[in-house]
Design an enzyme around this catalytic site. Structure first.
Site: not given
Ligand code: KIV
Length: 280
Positions: A46, A113, A115, A182
């Site tokens: 993000s 992380k 997706e 999310e």
């Molecule tokens: O990129 C991000 O900040 C995220 C969060 C919104 C979970 O993936």
């Protein structure tokens, strides 16, 4: 001092006191997050929209993530830091290992992380088998904005709920340390939370998940617009704007800098300089 969170410890905290996650992208934000006792800092892609000014996360590169994660690591050396693998950096097991390797080795990430569910299982398995802790991310996955036809709430039909629950179970079976959920209906998130043995961290997923994550700028009221689920806990944008306007006005009126914010020389030294200056 608070016990440092780890991927292993996260798993043991399932179903206990809600976990508090927050995104951060630089040194100062990370310092504030650590000082506030945030459990896990997520260096999210993000960053693309919050600090880089793109209108999606797709242009964010691995170099961008390494850069931001390094800043955050320096600001929060004692907080667990998970870092996003950006778009198209985990399309195969080999690529996922190389990408995650950079985040772990160069930026000292504690976890990465990614997706997606079963479709990214090759990457998940490769990372887990090399002892790289993973956070999964299901539901509204911003890297799939085109496939979703926009940033839309997911899992609203019985088939898509089934698909999401199966993805969540598969990710948990394959060893993710936690699961970000999310943009899904609250009762879907509550059901997934009941079904999987790892903590679920919600964002726009109701309040029955094992924890919550918010984007730094949304949390503090720094953003210029907000999704329905985001609650600004302060109006920092207004505070900043009014400080900047005040600065501009004081410079223009010469009220700033005043005596207190200026350096001075003694009369004696100044007079000595001045008499020298007259004889030149
Ligand atoms: O990129 C991000 O900040 C995220 C969060 C919104 C979970 O993936």
């Amino acid at each position: 001092m608070k016990e440092r969170m780890t991927a292993q410890r996260l798993k043991t905290l399932k179903g206990q006191e809600p976990l508090v996650w927050l995104t951060a992208y630089d040194f100062t934000q990370a310092q504030l997050a650590e000082e506030a006792g945030i459990d896990v800092i997520l260096v999210g892609d993000s960053a693309g929209t919050t600090v880089m000014g793109y209108d999606s996360t797709l242009p964010v590169t691995l170099n961008d993530m390494v850069y931001h994660a390094k800043l955050v690591r320096r600001g929060a050396p004692n907080t667990m830091m998970a870092v996003d693998l950006p778009f198209l950096t985990y399309t195969s097991a080999e690529q996922a290992l190389q990408s995650a390797g950079r985040l772990m080795q160069e930026a000292l990430a504690d976890a990465v992380k990614l997706e997606g569910g079963r479709r990214v299982m090759n990457a998940v398995d490769a990372l887990i088998s090399h002892d790289i802790p993973i956070i999964g991310h299901l539901g509204l996955t911003p890297q799939s904005v085109h496939a979703m036809g926009g940033y839309r709430v997911q899992a609203r039909t019985h088939d898509s709920i089934r698909h999401l629950v199966d993805d969540a179970q598969a990710l948990a079976d394959h060893g993710v340390a936690a699961l970000v959920l999310e943009g899904i209906p609250d009762r879907v998130a509550a059901y997934v939370t009941e079904q999987v043995p790892v903590p679920t961290i919600g964002i726009g997923a109701g309040n029955q998940t094992d924890g919550q994550v918010l984007v730094f700028h949304d949390c503090l009221g720094l953003s210029s617009c907000y999704p329905k689920f985001a609650k600004p806990f302060a109006d920092v944008r207004r505070v900043m704007l009014s400080a900047l306007e005040q600065y501009g006005s004081e410079v223009r009126s010469r009220a700033f800098p005043d005596d207190d914010h200026s350096y001075h020389v003694t009369d004696k030294e100044w007079d000595a300089f001045w008499s020298q200056e007259q004889t030149r």
